[in-house]
Structures are given as structure tokens and as C-alpha cells.
Write a protein that holds these residues in place. Sequence first.
Motif, PDB file in Angstrom:
ATOM      1  N   PHE A 248      67.597  54.854   6.254  1.00 50.21           N
ATOM      2  CA  PHE A 248      67.243  53.457   5.992  1.00 50.21           C
ATOM      3  C   PHE A 248      66.352  52.965   7.131  1.00 50.21           C
ATOM      4  CE2 PHE A 248      71.371  53.928   3.846  1.00 50.21           C
ATOM      5  CZ  PHE A 248      71.039  53.458   2.586  1.00 50.21           C
ATOM      6  N   THR A 249      65.270  52.313   6.783  1.00 49.70           N
ATOM      7  CA  THR A 249      64.391  51.757   7.827  1.00 49.70           C
ATOM      8  C   THR A 249      64.062  50.310   7.533  1.00 49.70           C
ATOM      9  OG1 THR A 249      62.354  52.408   6.680  1.00 49.70           O
ATOM     10  CG2 THR A 249      63.292  54.002   8.225  1.00 49.70           C
ATOM     11  N   ARG A 250      63.924  49.545   8.614  1.00 52.02           N
ATOM     12  CA  ARG A 250      63.383  48.189   8.507  1.00 52.02           C
ATOM     13  C   ARG A 250      62.295  48.110   9.582  1.00 52.02           C
ATOM     14  NH1 ARG A 250      61.333  44.184   8.438  1.00 52.02           N
ATOM     15  NH2 ARG A 250      60.894  44.328  10.626  1.00 52.02           N
TER      16      ARG A 250
ATOM     17  N   ASP B 285      55.169  39.132   1.520  1.00 54.67           N
ATOM     18  CA  ASP B 285      54.983  39.797   0.232  1.00 54.67           C
ATOM     19  C   ASP B 285      54.570  38.740  -0.784  1.00 54.67           C
ATOM     20  OD1 ASP B 285      55.047  41.282  -2.026  1.00 54.67           O
ATOM     21  OD2 ASP B 285      56.937  42.303  -1.576  1.00 54.67           O
TER      22      ASP B 285
ATOM     23  N   LYS C 132      61.750  38.654   3.653  1.00 53.80           N
ATOM     24  CA  LYS C 132      61.590  40.088   3.431  1.00 53.80           C
ATOM     25  C   LYS C 132      62.515  40.876   4.371  1.00 53.80           C
ATOM     26  CE  LYS C 132      58.018  43.392   2.355  1.00 53.80           C
ATOM     27  NZ  LYS C 132      57.114  44.170   3.132  1.00 53.80           N
ATOM     28  N   GLU C 133      62.593  40.433   5.622  1.00 52.78           N
ATOM     29  CA  GLU C 133      63.500  41.056   6.597  1.00 52.78           C
ATOM     30  C   GLU C 133      64.940  40.988   6.110  1.00 52.78           C
ATOM     31  OE1 GLU C 133      63.290  39.506  10.523  1.00 52.78           O
ATOM     32  OE2 GLU C 133      61.320  40.326  10.937  1.00 52.78           O
TER      33      GLU C 133
ATOM     34  N   LYS D  68      66.066  40.639   3.048  1.00 54.28           N
ATOM     35  CA  LYS D  68      66.288  41.496   1.871  1.00 54.28           C
ATOM     36  C   LYS D  68      66.469  42.951   2.289  1.00 54.28           C
ATOM     37  CE  LYS D  68      63.939  38.778  -1.699  1.00 54.28           C
ATOM     38  NZ  LYS D  68      62.741  38.658  -2.542  1.00 54.28           N
ATOM     39  N   GLU D  69      65.666  43.368   3.270  1.00 55.33           N
ATOM     40  CA  GLU D  69      65.737  44.757   3.732  1.00 55.33           C
ATOM     41  C   GLU D  69      67.053  45.045   4.445  1.00 55.33           C
ATOM     42  OE1 GLU D  69      60.916  45.533   4.203  1.00 55.33           O
ATOM     43  OE2 GLU D  69      62.126  45.246   6.006  1.00 55.33           O
TER      44      GLU D  69
ATOM     45  N   TYR E 187      69.893  45.216   1.943  1.00 51.00           N
ATOM     46  CA  TYR E 187      69.901  46.494   1.230  1.00 51.00           C
ATOM     47  C   TYR E 187      70.576  47.577   2.086  1.00 51.00           C
ATOM     48  CZ  TYR E 187      68.300  50.605  -1.316  1.00 51.00           C
ATOM     49  OH  TYR E 187      68.266  51.787  -2.018  1.00 51.00           O
ATOM     50  N   ILE E 188      70.251  47.579   3.392  1.00 54.51           N
ATOM     51  CA  ILE E 188      70.840  48.571   4.308  1.00 54.51           C
ATOM     52  C   ILE E 188      72.360  48.386   4.384  1.00 54.51           C
ATOM     53  CG2 ILE E 188      70.970  49.308   6.736  1.00 54.51           C
ATOM     54  CD1 ILE E 188      67.934  48.606   6.915  1.00 54.51           C
TER      55      ILE E 188
END
Length: 605
Positions: free
Chosen positions: A391-393, A399, A409-410, A412-413, A416-417
Motif C-alpha cells: 500500500f502506498t500513499r 483529482d 484524496k489523501e 481516501k487513500e 483504503y489502507i
Amino acid sequence: RNGHTLLGVLNYTKTPGGSRRLRSNILEPLVDAETINTRLDCVQELLQDEELFFGLQAVISKFLDTEQLLSVLVQIPKQDTVKTAESKITNLIYLKHTLELVEPLKAALRSCNTQLLKAYYNSLEDTRFGIILEKITTVINDDTRYTKGCLSMRTQKCYAVKPNISEFLDIARRTYTEIVDDIAGMITQLAEKYSLPMKTSFSSARGFFIQMNADCSTLPNGQLPSEFTKITKMKNTYSFTSADLIKMNERCQESLREIYHMTYLIVCKLLNEIYEHIHCLYKLSDIVSMLDMLLSFAHACTLSDYVRPEFTDTLAIKQGWHPILEKIAMEKPVSNNTYLTEGNNFVIITGPNMSGKSTYLKQIALCQIMAQIGSYVPAEYCSFRIAEQIFTRIGMDDDIETNASTFMKEMKEITYIIQNANDKSLIIIDELGRGTSAEEGIGICYAACEYLLNLKAFTLFATHFLELCHIDALYPNVENYHFEVQHVRSSAGNKEKIAYTYTLSKGYTEEKNYGLKAAEVSSLPSSIILDAKEITNHIAKQILHRQKSTPEMMKQRAAYQLAMRLVQTARNSRLDPDSLRVYLKALKKKYEGSCPTPGKNDEQH
């Protein structure tokens, strides 16, 4: 397509199937250590046995796109057109070419030692390859093969079927040969008539046409005779045709259509007999693409000092470097160490802007992927724990398509992680919470870190929030690292510049106001920079002293580290009793050294 990617670094494949396989492996690496080690054994043998490497590479490079060939061969055309007929004949020639390479491929693999290469050799001993080739050679000429050049290939297709199989086909081919001879004779006569150096040329779009290398001044009145049409000129090369040649081309095409139609009927009958044996070709396609990819890995190793990875419960990279950066810079970049274990599974990285944090994080992810696809890795030594997901951010862009701000966006990422990560994940976060106020950003980072600390996932977290570094006082499995910089005075002695070493060191960064120093290098007006410095100093005075680790916390941390080392030794140690005794004594000494003594504490207070 861009060479500055991991695919660009590793892609020395010779076939389209090999290139596709490499791409799909990079996108979805293996998670089974045994399968990975089987691949690594093959790469090691290819590197140690030059004859095997060059022998295999020579054969593999002759293979066409076997996967695509199979998909086209088994398709049933909607209607029988000239194009369909031509395509089927071409594909049968490609199939014959592919099957003729099975024996050379077997010969190249005959002396191999590794398990996988031996399995491939045994698969190639399938009798069906010989059966299909035998059926093809009863109908198709032995010297019919795949060639480059449209006229050569057209000739191969015309004369693919052996003579005396179809009387009408033999008559049509004689007619075609006569027309081609007539065209050549006509152009020779025209050359003699006008005393010009004309020659016969061919292209798939124009058919036969006349080509001539001549300077404009050598032509009568600087022009070609009037009977020539469709004249094109490139430098001193003229291309043109005539009315008679156009008619003969039409006759030639008509004759060709007849040949293709009759050949197509024979080819279809042959393919129907082959279809029951065709399954072996799927295995061949798989073998060729895998060997091509393994050869590509071995080729990449010869261009740089890569090392074979090991698989344990530890992520340890000694002097690893960024493979893509090496390709861009055409020299070896600065290398750094990485060490994560179950007991130290969370690393916080700090350092000024442009000091190398993002490059280092990407480097670790790339090395993990390289190891898990069966490639060697850019390092002096490396050991990896199999990661089920990475997993990467990284990066920060708005967007527009989803109407998401940088901050959204940060969020949401990271959501997800948090929702998908498990104990076997590798998590890489390059700054978080920058899109909002500093206090809220620190709060979000702290909370996210505490949540991730409950997992046994290996996590690397780069941040500019130095307040986050003090989380190691509460959690002994957190380690702080920073990228070192040096301060260099200019020759005039009035300005101080930052020199980046790109070297990772233990502890968090001691640099202050590095954002302002980076701003000074840019073209921001000096008045704004002076104001910024003044405001920064004013705010800094109002911030409370940072929390310090208490002796009790230091003792707990030392005990935790000792316990984790003992667990690791019990699990993985291969030392003999005497060496183990020495190692355990050293661990005890290290633990005693890490614990603060009561006397020192009293002096400090």
C-alpha cells in the motif's frame, strides 16, 4: 512505453509474450516463497552458465507472438474473404516456423540443472509437437518459412502448398509466375528504351512499380517521359508506374486471389486435422514467455551489481539503491540500509525537502516487487518478508475528475489502507495531513500511526511533522530515521547553502527552518523570505518544549527490544551452541547498556 519505470529497467525480453508476462508479474507479484525461489534458481543458473544463457536467448528471439497466433488459429471467420484466406495461410506458415523451433529449444535446455528448466525440457518432449509438424509438412513445402519483407512473404504464401496436391492451384501459380516475369521483362525493355536505370520494386500498397535513382539534370528536359504516371520523388529516388504496369498489376492480383482461395481450402482441411493436438501449443507459449522473462532478469543483472534476495521474517537491505534512478543517471545512486522486523516494524523518516525521502520509499517498494517476481535486487545483501499487498500513499494532486481536493484524496487513500491492510502488508506513506492546518494534520498523522501500529505490517512513514517522532517514547516498535544534510558556506561567506548527502541516519532530523532554506534557493523575493523567518521565529517561541523520554520508558523499550531479539533468535537461529552463547551474552550487555542507571538519573534531575 516510458523507459523510466521498473518495466523499462527489467524489460530485455525478445518476444511480445515475454514482455506481457513481465508486465503482468510486476502488476501482480508472487506471494509464494517456494515459487519465487524456483525462479531465482533459474536466473542464477542462467547467470552462471553463459552457454545456456546465449543458447536460449538465440532460440527465444526467433519465436513470434505464439499466444496471438493461437488465438487467431482457433477463430472461425465470419465470412471467407481474400483477406481471411491470406491471414490463415500466413498463420499456418507462422505455426510451422514456431514448431520448427521446438527441437532447437530442447537442445538449448538439454544440459540444464534447475527444477523448473528441467520441467520445461520434459514438457517439450510432448509427441504432439512432432505429430502437428508432420501433418503440416505433408501439405506445406519444407522450405516455406516466415520471412521479413512483404514480397518475400507473398512468395512464401503463393508457393506454400506442395505441387501436385491441386492441379488447378499449380496452373494458377504458373500463370502468376508468368505475369511476374512479364512485369520484370517490361520494365527492362522500358529501361533500354529510355536509357534510364530503372528497376522493379514492390510494396503491399502499390504492388509492382518502377523505381529509379537519378539526378534531375540527367533527365531529358528535367522530366520523366510522359507515359509514366503517379510520380513521387524523395531526394534522388523516383517512384512511378505506367498504364500497362497498372493493368498487369491487376492481372497479378486476380491470379493471386485464385491462388489464395485454393490454398485456403487446403489449409482449412489441414487445420481441422491439427485442432485435436493443438493444446500442447498453449504449454509452449507459456514456456517461451516464462523463459524470455527469466532471461530478461538475468540480462538486467549483468548490467548492474544486483544480488539474489532471501526470504525470511525480516526486511533487511544492505546498501540498496533505486533501480530506475540508476538507469536515468547512468551511474549508481547513493545507497542506504533498511531494517524492519516484527519488533521494529514502524519507521518514521524525517529530513528537509529534496533530501531523498520519497526516492528512498519508492526504492523499498521497487526492491520488494523485484524480489517477489523472481528478479535479483539492487543491493549488496537483501532479505525480504513476503508482502501480500503493498500500500502506498505518495504524491499530492487534486483529482478534477472526482472533484476531490488534495486533502480529500489523501484521506481516501489512507482510509483504503486502514480498511485493507493486514499483518503481511508493506505500507509506505509519504507525508499525510499536509492539505489542512498543522495541528489537525499532526492529529490525523498521530491517530493513523497509532492504528497502523496495532498491525504487524511493515510501515515506513515520511513526514515533516517532527512532533510525530516522539511517538517512539510510547511505542517501542517505532524507529526514527532521518536524511542527513550538510551546511556549506558560499565562497563570499555571506550565505549558507544546504548540501544533500542522501544518507539515512538514525534519529530524527535536527534541521530547523529547512523549508525556508529551500525557499531561498527558489526565486521567491528576499523580502518575503525575511518576513517568513521573522514570523517563524515568533511562532517557535510560543511552542512548548518537546516531550522527552523518561528513564522508565527507556527501560521498557530496552526490555521490549531484548524480548523481540530473543524470539527472533529462537525462530531463525542456525548458530552452534558456543556461538549462540556469545550472541546471547552480547544481547545481555546491549540491554544493560540501554537501561539508564539510577545514579545518572539523579544527576540529571
